[in-house]
Design a protein around this motif. Structure first.
Motif, PDB file in Angstrom:
ATOM      1  N   ILE A   1     -36.652  10.877 104.582  1.00  0.00           N
ATOM      2  CA  ILE A   1     -36.409  10.495 103.180  1.00  0.00           C
ATOM      3  C   ILE A   1     -35.445  11.486 102.539  1.00  0.00           C
ATOM      4  O   ILE A   1     -34.543  11.098 101.771  1.00  0.00           O
ATOM      5  CB  ILE A   1     -37.741  10.399 102.399  1.00  0.00           C
ATOM      6  CG1 ILE A   1     -38.548   9.208 102.913  1.00  0.00           C
ATOM      7  CG2 ILE A   1     -37.493  10.286 100.903  1.00  0.00           C
ATOM      8  CD1 ILE A   1     -39.955   9.128 102.365  1.00  0.00           C
ATOM      9  N   VAL A   2     -35.584  12.767 102.831  1.00  0.00           N
ATOM     10  CA  VAL A   2     -34.678  13.780 102.273  1.00  0.00           C
ATOM     11  C   VAL A   2     -33.255  13.529 102.767  1.00  0.00           C
ATOM     12  O   VAL A   2     -32.282  13.612 101.992  1.00  0.00           O
ATOM     13  CB  VAL A   2     -35.165  15.201 102.641  1.00  0.00           C
ATOM     14  CG1 VAL A   2     -34.095  16.246 102.377  1.00  0.00           C
ATOM     15  CG2 VAL A   2     -36.451  15.539 101.893  1.00  0.00           C
ATOM     16  N   LYS A   3     -33.088  13.177 104.055  1.00  0.00           N
ATOM     17  CA  LYS A   3     -31.755  12.893 104.596  1.00  0.00           C
ATOM     18  C   LYS A   3     -31.144  11.680 103.905  1.00  0.00           C
ATOM     19  O   LYS A   3     -29.958  11.681 103.555  1.00  0.00           O
ATOM     20  CB  LYS A   3     -31.827  12.658 106.102  1.00  0.00           C
ATOM     21  CG  LYS A   3     -32.033  13.914 106.918  1.00  0.00           C
ATOM     22  CD  LYS A   3     -32.052  13.566 108.397  1.00  0.00           C
ATOM     23  CE  LYS A   3     -32.394  14.791 109.211  1.00  0.00           C
ATOM     24  NZ  LYS A   3     -32.485  14.507 110.638  1.00  0.00           N
ATOM     25  N   VAL A   4     -31.950  10.621 103.721  1.00  0.00           N
ATOM     26  CA  VAL A   4     -31.451   9.418 103.039  1.00  0.00           C
ATOM     27  C   VAL A   4     -31.083   9.772 101.607  1.00  0.00           C
ATOM     28  O   VAL A   4     -30.030   9.331 101.080  1.00  0.00           O
ATOM     29  CB  VAL A   4     -32.507   8.285 103.091  1.00  0.00           C
ATOM     30  CG1 VAL A   4     -32.125   7.132 102.167  1.00  0.00           C
ATOM     31  CG2 VAL A   4     -32.683   7.789 104.511  1.00  0.00           C
ATOM     32  N   SER A   5     -31.888  10.566 100.943  1.00  0.00           N
ATOM     33  CA  SER A   5     -31.613  10.969  99.558  1.00  0.00           C
ATOM     34  C   SER A   5     -30.324  11.785  99.486  1.00  0.00           C
ATOM     35  O   SER A   5     -29.504  11.586  98.571  1.00  0.00           O
ATOM     36  CB  SER A   5     -32.792  11.781  99.018  1.00  0.00           C
ATOM     37  OG  SER A   5     -32.522  12.261  97.730  1.00  0.00           O
ATOM     38  N   GLN A   6     -30.136  12.702 100.413  1.00  0.00           N
ATOM     39  CA  GLN A   6     -28.906  13.502 100.417  1.00  0.00           C
ATOM     40  C   GLN A   6     -27.680  12.623 100.695  1.00  0.00           C
ATOM     41  O   GLN A   6     -26.609  12.791 100.100  1.00  0.00           O
ATOM     42  CB  GLN A   6     -29.006  14.608 101.481  1.00  0.00           C
ATOM     43  CG  GLN A   6     -29.968  15.721 101.093  1.00  0.00           C
ATOM     44  CD  GLN A   6     -30.207  16.718 102.231  1.00  0.00           C
ATOM     45  OE1 GLN A   6     -29.821  16.474 103.372  1.00  0.00           O
ATOM     46  NE2 GLN A   6     -30.834  17.817 101.884  1.00  0.00           N
ATOM     47  N   ALA A   7     -27.842  11.666 101.607  1.00  0.00           N
ATOM     48  CA  ALA A   7     -26.710  10.734 101.888  1.00  0.00           C
ATOM     49  C   ALA A   7     -26.410   9.905 100.671  1.00  0.00           C
ATOM     50  O   ALA A   7     -25.220   9.663 100.350  1.00  0.00           O
ATOM     51  CB  ALA A   7     -27.072   9.843 103.081  1.00  0.00           C
ATOM     52  N   ALA A   8     -27.446   9.473  99.932  1.00  0.00           N
ATOM     53  CA  ALA A   8     -27.227   8.697  98.707  1.00  0.00           C
ATOM     54  C   ALA A   8     -26.523   9.545  97.657  1.00  0.00           C
ATOM     55  O   ALA A   8     -25.650   9.058  96.946  1.00  0.00           O
ATOM     56  CB  ALA A   8     -28.563   8.183  98.180  1.00  0.00           C
ATOM     57  N   GLU A   9     -26.845  10.822  97.570  1.00  0.00           N
ATOM     58  CA  GLU A   9     -26.176  11.724  96.609  1.00  0.00           C
ATOM     59  C   GLU A   9     -24.707  11.901  96.998  1.00  0.00           C
ATOM     60  O   GLU A   9     -23.826  11.939  96.134  1.00  0.00           O
ATOM     61  CB  GLU A   9     -26.889  13.085  96.584  1.00  0.00           C
ATOM     62  CG  GLU A   9     -28.212  13.081  95.842  1.00  0.00           C
ATOM     63  CD  GLU A   9     -28.922  14.429  95.904  1.00  0.00           C
ATOM     64  OE1 GLU A   9     -28.352  15.416  96.422  1.00  0.00           O
ATOM     65  OE2 GLU A   9     -30.069  14.497  95.424  1.00  0.00           O
ATOM     66  N   ARG A  10     -24.395  12.013  98.297  1.00  0.00           N
ATOM     67  CA  ARG A  10     -23.008  12.158  98.733  1.00  0.00           C
ATOM     68  C   ARG A  10     -22.212  10.887  98.441  1.00  0.00           C
ATOM     69  O   ARG A  10     -21.050  10.951  98.036  1.00  0.00           O
ATOM     70  CB  ARG A  10     -22.969  12.467 100.226  1.00  0.00           C
ATOM     71  CG  ARG A  10     -23.302  13.919 100.529  1.00  0.00           C
ATOM     72  CD  ARG A  10     -22.905  14.300 101.956  1.00  0.00           C
ATOM     73  NE  ARG A  10     -23.468  13.437 102.977  1.00  0.00           N
ATOM     74  CZ  ARG A  10     -24.586  13.647 103.636  1.00  0.00           C
ATOM     75  NH1 ARG A  10     -25.321  14.710 103.372  1.00  0.00           N
ATOM     76  NH2 ARG A  10     -25.007  12.793 104.538  1.00  0.00           N
ATOM     77  N   VAL A  11     -22.862   9.723  98.639  1.00  0.00           N
ATOM     78  CA  VAL A  11     -22.178   8.462  98.330  1.00  0.00           C
ATOM     79  C   VAL A  11     -21.938   8.373  96.841  1.00  0.00           C
ATOM     80  O   VAL A  11     -20.859   7.959  96.395  1.00  0.00           O
ATOM     81  CB  VAL A  11     -23.020   7.257  98.845  1.00  0.00           C
ATOM     82  CG1 VAL A  11     -22.487   5.953  98.281  1.00  0.00           C
ATOM     83  CG2 VAL A  11     -23.049   7.224 100.356  1.00  0.00           C
ATOM     84  N   ALA A  12     -22.889   8.775  96.039  1.00  0.00           N
ATOM     85  CA  ALA A  12     -22.742   8.726  94.581  1.00  0.00           C
ATOM     86  C   ALA A  12     -21.667   9.688  94.115  1.00  0.00           C
ATOM     87  O   ALA A  12     -20.975   9.441  93.130  1.00  0.00           O
ATOM     88  CB  ALA A  12     -24.081   9.043  93.892  1.00  0.00           C
ATOM     89  N   ALA A  13     -21.496  10.807  94.809  1.00  0.00           N
ATOM     90  CA  ALA A  13     -20.489  11.795  94.438  1.00  0.00           C
ATOM     91  C   ALA A  13     -19.094  11.377  94.898  1.00  0.00           C
ATOM     92  O   ALA A  13     -18.086  11.985  94.517  1.00  0.00           O
ATOM     93  CB  ALA A  13     -20.854  13.156  95.030  1.00  0.00           C
ATOM     94  N   GLY A  14     -19.069  10.358  95.683  1.00  0.00           N
ATOM     95  CA  GLY A  14     -17.770   9.829  96.067  1.00  0.00           C
ATOM     96  C   GLY A  14     -17.447  10.171  97.481  1.00  0.00           C
ATOM     97  O   GLY A  14     -16.353  10.103  97.939  1.00  0.00           O
TER      98      GLY A  14
END
Length: 174
Positions: free
Chosen positions: A161-174
């Motif tokens: 879940i932490v990995k998915v959350s970090q990937a979602a943050e990177r996608v949101a950051a562009g």
């Protein structure tokens, strides 16, 4: 039981009819056994843990015992008489959470008597206490194992879940 003048002991006579092939009575077999011998046999056939053995009649009077008269536990005999009125065999534990004595009794089918044996509870209950201890240890070990497995599974799930959350943050950051 009768007093045998020749041997100087109380004895009991067991009588059995001898039958011919047609079922007619051909004779009679009388066997005389000392009461003390009956008690000795109780110790050699399944009562190895027993410390005392008594043969009592229906009134609760001791016919023979392997213990001295003054050392007999009359209160135990009373408890056995009371228990026998409900069931012809059984076991009684002494008073308290951890009893000192276990009393076993069994009404004999061949005679109007009851065999009463007593033993120290620590000898009789030792296997039960050992089983209880092993059961508790194995149960606790099983609980610890289950908690560790839950922690491992939950830990790997949280890591995913932490990995998915970090990937979602990177996608949101562009």
């Amino acid at each position: 039981p009768v007093y045998d003048v020749q041997t100087g002991r109380e004895t009991v006579v067991l009588v059995s009819d001898l039958l011919a092939r047609g079922g007619a009575k051909a004779g009679e077999l009388d066997v005389t056994v000392g009461l003390g011998h009956l008690i000795e046999n109780a110790f050699s056939h399944g009562c190895q843990e027993a410390e005392t053995a008594c043969l009592i009649d229906d009134r609760g009077q001791a016919l023979t015992c392997n213990i001295v008269e003054g050392k007999r536990n009359e209160e135990a005999f009373r408890a056995v008489r009371e228990a026998m009125s409900r069931q012809p065999w059984g076991a009684l534990l002494g008073p308290g959470q951890s009893p000192d004595e276990v009393i076993g009794y069994c009404r004999l089918a061949e005679a109007p008597w009851t065999l009463v044996v007593t033993a120290r509870a620590e000898r009789i209950l030792a296997p039960i206490y050992r089983f209880r201890t092993i059961f508790i240890i194995v149960g606790l070990a099983f609980i610890v194992l289950v908690v560790l497995l839950i922690r491992m599974v939950a830990g790997s799930t949280v890591a995913s879940i932490v990995k998915v959350s970090q990937a979602a943050e990177r996608v949101a950051a562009g």
